[in-house]
Design a protein around this motif. Structure first.
Motif, short mmCIF file in Angstrom:
data_model
loop_
_atom_site.label_atom_id
_atom_site.label_comp_id
_atom_site.label_asym_id
_atom_site.label_seq_id
_atom_site.Cartn_x
_atom_site.Cartn_y
_atom_site.Cartn_z
N GLY B 24 0.83 -1.21 0.00
CA GLY B 24 0.00 0.00 0.00
C GLY B 24 0.85 1.25 0.00
O GLY B 24 0.62 2.17 -0.76
N ALA B 25 1.89 1.27 0.83
CA ALA B 25 2.77 2.44 0.88
C ALA B 25 3.51 2.59 -0.44
O ALA B 25 3.72 3.70 -0.91
N GLY B 26 3.87 1.47 -1.03
CA GLY B 26 4.58 1.51 -2.30
C GLY B 26 3.74 2.17 -3.38
O GLY B 26 4.26 2.79 -4.29
N GLY B 27 2.40 2.09 -3.24
CA GLY B 27 1.50 2.69 -4.22
C GLY B 27 1.65 4.19 -4.27
O GLY B 27 1.44 4.81 -5.30
N ARG B 28 2.05 4.81 -3.16
CA ARG B 28 2.21 6.28 -3.13
C ARG B 28 3.55 6.68 -3.73
O ARG B 28 3.90 7.84 -3.75
N ARG B 29 4.33 5.76 -4.10
CA ARG B 29 5.62 5.89 -4.77
C ARG B 29 6.41 7.14 -4.38
O ARG B 29 6.27 8.19 -4.98
N GLY B 30 7.17 7.00 -3.32
CA GLY B 30 8.16 8.02 -3.00
C GLY B 30 7.58 9.33 -2.51
O GLY B 30 7.68 10.35 -3.18
N VAL B 31 6.92 9.34 -1.32
CA VAL B 31 6.57 10.61 -0.69
C VAL B 31 7.81 11.06 0.07
O VAL B 31 8.28 10.37 0.97
N PRO B 32 8.36 12.24 -0.27
CA PRO B 32 9.60 12.66 0.39
C PRO B 32 9.38 12.90 1.88
O PRO B 32 8.35 13.46 2.27
N LEU B 33 10.34 12.47 2.67
CA LEU B 33 10.24 12.56 4.12
C LEU B 33 10.00 13.99 4.61
O LEU B 33 9.17 14.21 5.51
N PRO B 34 10.67 15.01 4.04
CA PRO B 34 10.45 16.40 4.51
C PRO B 34 9.01 16.85 4.32
O PRO B 34 8.58 17.83 4.94
N LEU B 35 8.26 16.17 3.47
CA LEU B 35 6.84 16.51 3.32
C LEU B 35 5.98 15.61 4.19
O LEU B 35 5.01 16.05 4.80
#
Lengths: 364, 286
Positions: B24-35
Motif C-alpha cells: 500500500g505504501a509503495g503505491g504512493r511511490r516516494g513521498v519525500p520525508l520532509p513533506l
C-alpha cells in the motif's frame, strides 16, 4: 390556433392603427461593433436571419425580445411601438438556442409558466399547457423533467412554451443547432409544420443555410452587423451578392413528392435520389455537383438529365456560377476553363446532369 | 504495484499483514520525508485535541450532564438564536447576494469587500462595533431607545444580532458564488415569458440556486452556533437569556469541567453533522 386562451393578455396589447406584422430598425452599438438591421415581415411570414458567427444575428434577436436595449431605431409590432417596452411586457416568444427549459419544472409546468406570468390561474395555465403539449405530440411527457427529454422533445417543449404566451412575434435562436444530425432532419420537418401553422411573425436566426432555406420564406443575410442581401431562398441561391453567401447557399433546393428513389419535383421533372422516401420531401444538391454539356451526352442514362438555357453567368473567384432556366431551374458551378470550352453565354442551351449520389432528399 | 520488480519487497515481509501495508505504501511511490513528516504532525495536531475530548469525556455522567437545566437552557438558546440568526441572514443576505451577483452599480466591488470584512474581523471587534451602533447610547441605538423604547444589548435579540453579524457574510459569499455560477439566461427566458425580474428570481433563480442557499445557510448556522466573541461583548453572559453554548462551555470550564466537556461534545457532534450534511459540496476533492 384554436387553443383556449384568456383575454387579459390581448387587452395589454391593443391593435391600434398601423400595418400588422413587424417593422423594425434595430441599431445596437457596442464596443467595436454596430448592428444596424432593418426587418419587416407580415403576419404568417417566417424570416431567417442568416450569417456567420459574430455577424450580430443573436444581438438582433435579443433586441427584438427586449433583452438588449436599442441604441437607435424603432420596433413596431402590429403598429404598436415596443422599443421602450420591457421584455416581460412584449408579446414576443423566444425559443433559445439550448432551449433553457427550467430544469426544476416538469415539461407541463415549463409550458404553463408563460400563461401563469400573464395572469392565468394555476389550473387554467396547466390546461392550456397540456393542450400545447398535445399539439406537439408530447402528452405522454407532461410530467417529465427537462433532463429526461430527448433533444427533439426538449425543442418541442421549448416551442410550446414560447407559443403558449400567444406571441405576435416568435423568435428562434439556432433552433436546430443543439440537435444531432439524425434528430435534426426530423425536428426540422416538424418545426417547419409548426411555423407554417403559426399565424404571426416568426424570425429565426441560423448559420445553417439549409435550415434557413427549409424553414423560412425569406432570408435576411447579415454580415458585420449589416444586411448584405435579402430575398427568397431561391433568389439568394441564384444571385449571391457576396462570396460568403455564394459559399453559404451553394445549394439547389426543390420540393417534391417522393415515391421510392424517384421524386416528382413541384417544378416539373423527376429526380432520382439515393434516399428511399415517400410523401413530401426536399431535394438538395450543390451547384458543384452539376455537370454541363452542350450536346446531349450520348452514353448517359436519361436519369437526372435536363435541357436548360443559360440565364446568366457570374464569376466567383476562380469559379463561374451558371444560372440556368428550362426544365429545371438550376445553379451550376464550373471552372472558367470549362466555361470557355463549353462556350457558355447567356442564351446558350445546355444539358445539365447530376448524379443521384450527390443529391440529398429529406422529408419536408 | 506487484513486487516482481522490487526484490526487497519480496524478501522483506514474512506475514501477510505487513506485506499488504508495504504494498500500500509503495503505491504512493516516494513521498519525500520532509513533506511526509510535517504532514503527519499536522494531522496529529488537528485530530489529537478532538481525540482527547472523547477520551476524557465523562461518558457515565453524560446523560445527567446533558439533562441539567443550565446545559439544556444553553443548548436551547443556542439552537433558537442560531436558527433565528440564519433566518435573518437568509431574508437579508440572499437579496444582497443577488444584488452583488446580478447588478452593476458604482462601488459594487467596495461593497462586496465590506460585506466580507466580518469574515476576517475579530468577532470581539464586531461586538464592540455593534455596541457602538446599537447600544443604548449607540449611533442608532439611542434613537431605538428614545423613540421605540427598544434596547438590544444584553438581550436574546442582541444574541441573534451578534450571531447574524458574524454569520451572514458566509451566506452572502456562498450564495453569490452559486448565483455567479448559475446561468443568468434562465432569468432572461423567464422574462420573455412575461415574468417580472422579481418573479423570475422567485420562480426560477431561487429554485435553481436552492442547493447553494442551503449550503450557505448550514455554514452560517454552524458559524452562528459557535459564535463567542461578538455575543459576549454585545449581549453579555446571562444564563437563559444570552448565555449560548460556547459561553456556557467557557464558564463551565472554570468550575465544572465535566459539564464543559459534555457541552463541547454536543457542539462537536453538531459540527460533524454539519460536515456530513455538506460533504457533497465542500468535501469533494477536485
Amino acid at each position: 390556433m384554436t387553443n383556449p386562451h384568456h383575454t387579459t393578455a390581448d387587452d395589454t396589447h391593443p391593435h391600434p392603427q398601423g400595418p400588422p406584422g413587424l417593422d423594425a430598425h434595430l441599431v445596437v452599438d457596442r464596443s467595436g461593433f454596430r448592428l444596424d438591421v432593418t426587418l419587416t415581415a407580415a403576419p404568417g411570414d417566417v424570416v431567417a436571419l442568416l450569417g456567420p458567427n459574430g455577424a450580430g444575428k443573436t444581438t438582433a434577436l435579443r433586441a427584438l425580445a427586449g433583452l438588449t436595449p436599442l441604441t437607435e431605431g424603432h420596433l413596431r409590432l402590429d403598429g404598436t411601438a415596443l422599443e421602450d417596452t420591457p421584455p416581460e411586457s412584449r408579446p414576443v416568444g423566444v425559443v433559445f438556442q439550448d432551449y433553457l427549459l427550467f430544469p426544476h419544472l416538469s415539461a407541463l409546468d415549463n409550458v404553463a409558466f408563460g400563461p401563469r406570468c400573464r395572469g392565468a390561474g394555476k389550473a387554467e395555465a396547466r390546461t392550456q399547457a397540456a393542450a400545447w403539449l398535445e399539439r406537439m405530440g408530447l402528452s405522454g411527457h407532461a410530467g417529465v423533467k427537462p433532463r429526461r427529454l430527448s433533444g427533439g422533445q426538449a425543442q418541442r417543449v421549448a416551442l410550446a412554451r414560447a407559443l403558449a404566451t400567444r406571441p405576435r412575434l416568435l423568435l428562434l435562436d439556432e433552433p436546430l443547432a443543439a440537435l444531432d444530425a439524425r434528430t435534426r432532419l426530423e425536428v426540422r420537418a416538424q418545426l417547419r409544420r409548426h411555423l407554417a401553422e403559426f399565424e404571426a411573425v416568426s424570425v429565426l436566426v441560423t448559420h445553417d443555410p439549409l435550415d434557413a432555406m427549409v424553414l423560412a420564406d425569406r432570408l435576411v443575410v447579415v454580415e458585420h452587423g449589416r444586411v448584405v442581401q435579402e430575398g427568397t431562398p431561391a433568389d439568394i441561391a441564384r444571385h449571391p451578392r457576396t462570396d460568403y453567401i455564394a459559399r453559404l447557399v451553394g445549394l439547389n433546393l426543390y420540393r417534391g413528392q417522393a415515391a421510392g428513389h424517384a421524386v416528382r419535383l413541384d417544378a416539373g421533372p423527376v429526380i432520382t435520389t439515393t434516399e428511399e422516401l415517400s410523401g413530401p420531401v426536399f431535394v438538395a444538391f450543390p451547384p458543384s455537383a452539376v455537370t454541363l454539356f452542350r450536346d446531349r451526352p450520348s452514353g448517359a442514362s436519361a436519369r437526372n438529365l435536363w435541357r436548360c438555357e443559360v440565364a446568366g453567368l457570374e464569376t466567383q473567384g476562380d469559379q463561374i456560377r451558371a444560372d440556368l432556366t428550362g426544365e429545371l431551374p438550376l445553379a451550376a458551378d464550373l471552372t472558367t476553363v470549362a466555361a470557355a470550352e463549353l462556350d457558355l453565354h447567356p442564351g446558350a442551351s445546355v444539358w445539365a446532369t447530376v448524379k443521384a449520389t450527390q443529391t440529398h432528399a429529406y422529408p419536408a | 504495484m506487484t513486487s516482481l520488480d522490487k526484490p526487497g519487497v519480496v524478501a522483506g515481509p514474512r506475514s501477510g499483514r505487513p506485506r499488504r501495508r508495504r504494498v500500500g505504501a509503495g503505491g504512493r511511490r516516494g513521498v519525500p520525508l520532509p513533506l511526509l513528516l510535517p504532514a503527519l504532525v499536522a494531522l496529529a495536531f488537528l485530530l489529537l485535541p478532538l481525540l482527547a475530548l472523547l477520551v476524557r469525556a465523562p461518558w457515565h455522567s453524560l446523560p445527567d450532564q446533558l439533562t441539567s437545566t443550565e446545559v439544556w437552557q444553553a443548548l436551547q438558546l443556542s439552537l433558537v438564536t442560531a436558527t433565528a440568526a440564519t433566518a435573518v441572514s437568509l431574508v437579508l443576505g440572499v437579496p444582497l447576494a443577488w444584488l452583488l451577483a446580478r447588478t452593476e452599480f458604482p462601488g459594487r466591488r467596495l461593497v462586496r469587500a465590506l460585506v466580507t470584512l466580518p469574515l476576517v474581523l475579530p468577532p470581539v471587534v464586531g461586538g464592540v462595533a455593534l455596541l457602538l451602533a446599537l447600544g443604548r447610547n449607540g449611533v442608532i441605538g439611542q434613537w431605538l431607545d428614545s423613540w421605540f423604547g427598544i434596547t438590544l444589548p444584553f438581550t436574546t435579540t442582541g444574541v441573534v444580532i451578534a450571531e447574524a453579524f458574524v454569520a451572514m457574510p458566509f451566506l452572502v459569499i456562498s450564495v453569490e458564488g452559486t448565483l455567479r455560477a448559475a446561468d443568468p439566461r434562465y432569468e432572461e427566458a423567464a422574462t420573455t415569458l412575461g415574468a417580472s425580474r422579481f418573479t423570475a428570481f422567485r420562480r426560477v433563480t431561487l429554485p435553481l440556486i436552492a442547493p447553494g442557499i442551503a449550503a450557505g445557510a448550514v455554514l452560517a448556522w454552524a458559524r452562528a452556533l459557535g459564535e463567542f466573541g461578538a455575543t459576549i461583548t454585545f449581549a453579555g453572559n446571562f444564563p437563559g437569556r444570552t448565555q449560548t453554548m460556547p459561553l456556557a462551555v467557557y464558564l463551565a470550564l472554570q468550575n465544572d469541567p465535566e459539564a464543559a466537556i459534555a457541552l463541547s461534545l454536543v457542539l462537536l457532534a453538531v459540527s460533524i453533522a454539519v460536515l456530513a450534511g455538506l460533504r457533497d459540496r465542500w468535501m469533494t476533492t477536485s
